[in-house]
Design an enzyme around this catalytic site. Structure first.
Site, short mmCIF file in Angstrom:
data_model
loop_
_atom_site.label_atom_id
_atom_site.label_comp_id
_atom_site.label_asym_id
_atom_site.label_seq_id
_atom_site.Cartn_x
_atom_site.Cartn_y
_atom_site.Cartn_z
N LYS A 204 0.85 -1.19 0.00
CA LYS A 204 0.00 0.00 0.00
C LYS A 204 0.89 1.23 0.00
O LYS A 204 1.71 1.42 0.90
CB LYS A 204 -0.91 -0.01 1.22
CG LYS A 204 -1.77 1.24 1.32
CD LYS A 204 -2.81 1.11 2.40
CE LYS A 204 -3.62 2.39 2.51
NZ LYS A 204 -4.66 2.27 3.52
N ARG A 214 -10.73 9.88 1.98
CA ARG A 214 -10.59 10.54 3.28
C ARG A 214 -11.74 11.50 3.53
O ARG A 214 -12.16 11.68 4.66
CB ARG A 214 -9.22 11.22 3.37
CG ARG A 214 -8.11 10.17 3.42
CD ARG A 214 -6.70 10.76 3.45
NE ARG A 214 -5.71 9.67 3.32
CZ ARG A 214 -4.42 9.88 3.09
NH1 ARG A 214 -3.95 11.11 2.98
NH2 ARG A 214 -3.59 8.85 2.98
N LYS A 228 1.24 10.10 5.38
CA LYS A 228 1.41 8.77 5.96
C LYS A 228 2.73 8.14 5.51
O LYS A 228 2.85 6.92 5.41
CB LYS A 228 0.19 7.90 5.59
CG LYS A 228 -1.14 8.48 6.10
CD LYS A 228 -2.32 7.50 5.98
CE LYS A 228 -3.59 8.11 6.56
NZ LYS A 228 -4.75 7.19 6.50
N GLU A 244 7.54 -6.66 1.20
CA GLU A 244 6.32 -6.53 2.01
C GLU A 244 5.40 -7.74 1.81
O GLU A 244 4.87 -8.30 2.78
CB GLU A 244 5.55 -5.26 1.61
CG GLU A 244 6.08 -3.97 2.20
CD GLU A 244 5.69 -3.80 3.67
OE1 GLU A 244 5.07 -4.70 4.26
OE2 GLU A 244 6.02 -2.74 4.23
N LYS A 259 -2.20 -1.41 -3.90
CA LYS A 259 -3.06 -0.24 -3.83
C LYS A 259 -2.21 1.03 -3.92
O LYS A 259 -1.20 1.09 -3.23
CB LYS A 259 -3.80 -0.28 -2.51
CG LYS A 259 -4.73 0.85 -2.24
CD LYS A 259 -5.30 0.67 -0.87
CE LYS A 259 -6.15 1.87 -0.56
NZ LYS A 259 -6.56 1.88 0.81
N SER A 285 -10.28 5.65 -4.57
CA SER A 285 -11.24 6.75 -4.72
C SER A 285 -10.80 7.80 -5.74
O SER A 285 -11.62 8.29 -6.52
CB SER A 285 -11.46 7.40 -3.35
OG SER A 285 -10.22 7.82 -2.79
N TYR A 324 -15.23 1.02 -6.86
CA TYR A 324 -16.51 1.70 -6.61
C TYR A 324 -17.44 1.56 -7.81
O TYR A 324 -18.61 1.88 -7.72
CB TYR A 324 -16.26 3.17 -6.27
CG TYR A 324 -15.37 3.32 -5.05
CD1 TYR A 324 -15.89 3.16 -3.77
CD2 TYR A 324 -13.99 3.56 -5.18
CE1 TYR A 324 -15.07 3.25 -2.65
CE2 TYR A 324 -13.17 3.66 -4.07
CZ TYR A 324 -13.71 3.49 -2.81
OH TYR A 324 -12.89 3.57 -1.71
C1 PBG Z 1 -7.08 3.63 5.44
C2 PBG Z 1 -7.58 3.35 4.08
C3 PBG Z 1 -7.48 4.25 3.01
C4 PBG Z 1 -8.10 3.66 1.93
C5 PBG Z 1 -8.58 2.41 2.33
N1 PBG Z 1 -8.25 2.23 3.67
C6 PBG Z 1 -6.92 5.62 2.96
C7 PBG Z 1 -5.61 5.91 3.53
O1 PBG Z 1 -4.73 5.05 3.65
O2 PBG Z 1 -5.43 7.08 3.89
C8 PBG Z 1 -8.21 4.32 0.60
C9 PBG Z 1 -9.21 3.80 -0.35
C10 PBG Z 1 -9.55 4.72 -1.44
O3 PBG Z 1 -8.91 5.77 -1.66
O4 PBG Z 1 -10.49 4.39 -2.17
N2 PBG Z 1 -6.78 2.60 6.25
#
Ligand code: PBG
Length: 337
Positions: A204, A214, A228, A244, A259, A285, A324
């Site tokens: 990720k 968010r 992050k 990982e 991701k 997203s 989505y």
């Molecule tokens: C957080 C989490 C995130 C997403 C899924 N779980 C956002 C982040 O890491 O800040 C993002 C999913 C998306 O953008 O559709 N644990």
């Protein structure tokens, strides 16, 4: 292969097989169906409520009764599983995110309700604290604002157990703490949840493409421009993704995820080729927002471009895709798009 020479040109007519739909079909290498789609859903407390999300046109937050209606549509469309994400009410957020381990919290109630009404529909929940913390980070912080690994993992174990007790099928740690897969597996096994699967967000990345998510879970303001980078991966790295994934598999992950999606197809390919395990990808997203915005402006043909992007994930090696667009795409595929 010899370069074409004048005498024999063209040596091979690649277009011959593309001439008709039937021969395009019989040489098609990759297939996409509803079986490959997982729908992420945002949920809220309350009754008979939906809320629009400005940066994700067409996506809503749903109260549990509305979630059940959506689940019925997914079952009908042949979608195998849902992934739940809560938008937690601000007064329930704390620095330690303790609402994440409330057995009567929104997520466990939603899981129990889904499993009661649709026992055959797979339900996935995140293990991560960001929807529950006042600072929007995925874990608990020290005095300097650094996310503490081991303390966070101890909470994630409890969060996973709360979800397992509510009946969740798959726990998906999306927090990127070290060692969490092994300790979550241990906690589940000790309590007899030997068949609760773990889908690890193994690779990720610290991505800008999570912005609309968010907003959807209401962590944007809390995060207040914070990043992050100390726990999610550097977008510059590919070899590190292998490292990982190897660790998460060794710790007991049943499935791994990459991701975001489209900007990271090389990682999807690398992971699938290296490990040959069930590999998932999250069309996040921001990717949704880009496609949707272009479609709404009439700049892209929505159905065509969405299905093309989903097929690209399959071609890269993904067994399944969190998107989505899952419901719409399943509908288009049923029509024989
Ligand atoms: C957080 C989490 C995130 C997403 C899924 N779980 C956002 C982040 O890491 O800040 C993002 C999913 C998306 O953008 O559709 N644990």
């Amino acid at each position: 292969m010899n370069a074409p020479t004048l005498g024999s040109y063209p040596q091979k007519r690649m277009r011959r097989m593309r001439h008709d739909e039937f021969s395009r079909r019989i040489m098609r290498e990759t297939h996409l169906s509803a079986d490959h789609l997982i729908l992420p859903v945002f949920i809220i407390d309350g009754k008979n409520k939906t809320q629009v999300i400005a940066s994700m046109p067409g996506v809503k937050r749903h109260s549990i009764d509305q979630l059940l209606l959506l689940a019925a549509k997914c079952v009908k469309a042949g979608i195998p599983a849902l992934a739940l994400f809560p938008a937690i009410e601000p007064h329930l957020k704390t620095p330690d995110g303790k609402e994440a381990v409330n057995p009567r919290g929104l997520i466990p109630r939603a899981v129990a309700s889904l499993k009661k009404h649709f026992p055959a529909l797979g339900v996935i929940t995140d293990a991560a604290l960001d929807p529950y913390t006042t600072h929007g980070h995925d874990g608990v912080l020290d005095a300097r604002g650094y996310v503490l690994n081991d303390k966070t993992v101890a909470v994630l174990q409890k969060q996973a157990l709360v979800c397992a007790r509510a009946g969740v099928d798959i726990v998906a740690p999306s927090d990127m703490m070290d060692g969490r897969v092994g300790l979550i597996r241990k906690a589940l096994d000790e309590k007899g949840f030997i068949n609760t699967r773990i889908l690890s967000y193994a690779a990720k990345y610290a991505s800008g493409f999570y912005g609309p998510f968010r907003e959807a879970v209401g962590s944007t303001k809390n995060l207040a421009g914070g990043d992050k980078y100390t726990y999610q991966m550097d977008p510059a790295n590919a070899q590190e993704a292998i490292h990982e994934v190897a660790l998460d598999l060794a710790e007991g992950a049943d499935m791994v995820m990459v991701k975001p999606g489209l900007p990271y197809l090389d990682i999807v390919r690398l992971v699938k080729q290296t490990f040959k395990v069930p590999t998932y990808v999250y069309q996040v997203s921001g990717e949704y927002a880009m496609l949707k915005a272009a479609a709404q402006n009439g700049w892209l043909e929505e159905k065509r471009c969405v299905l093309e992007s989903l097929l690209a994930f399959r071609r890269a090696g993904a067994d399944g895709i969190l998107t989505y667009f899952a419901l719409e795409a399943a509908g288009w595929l049923q029509e024989g798009a």
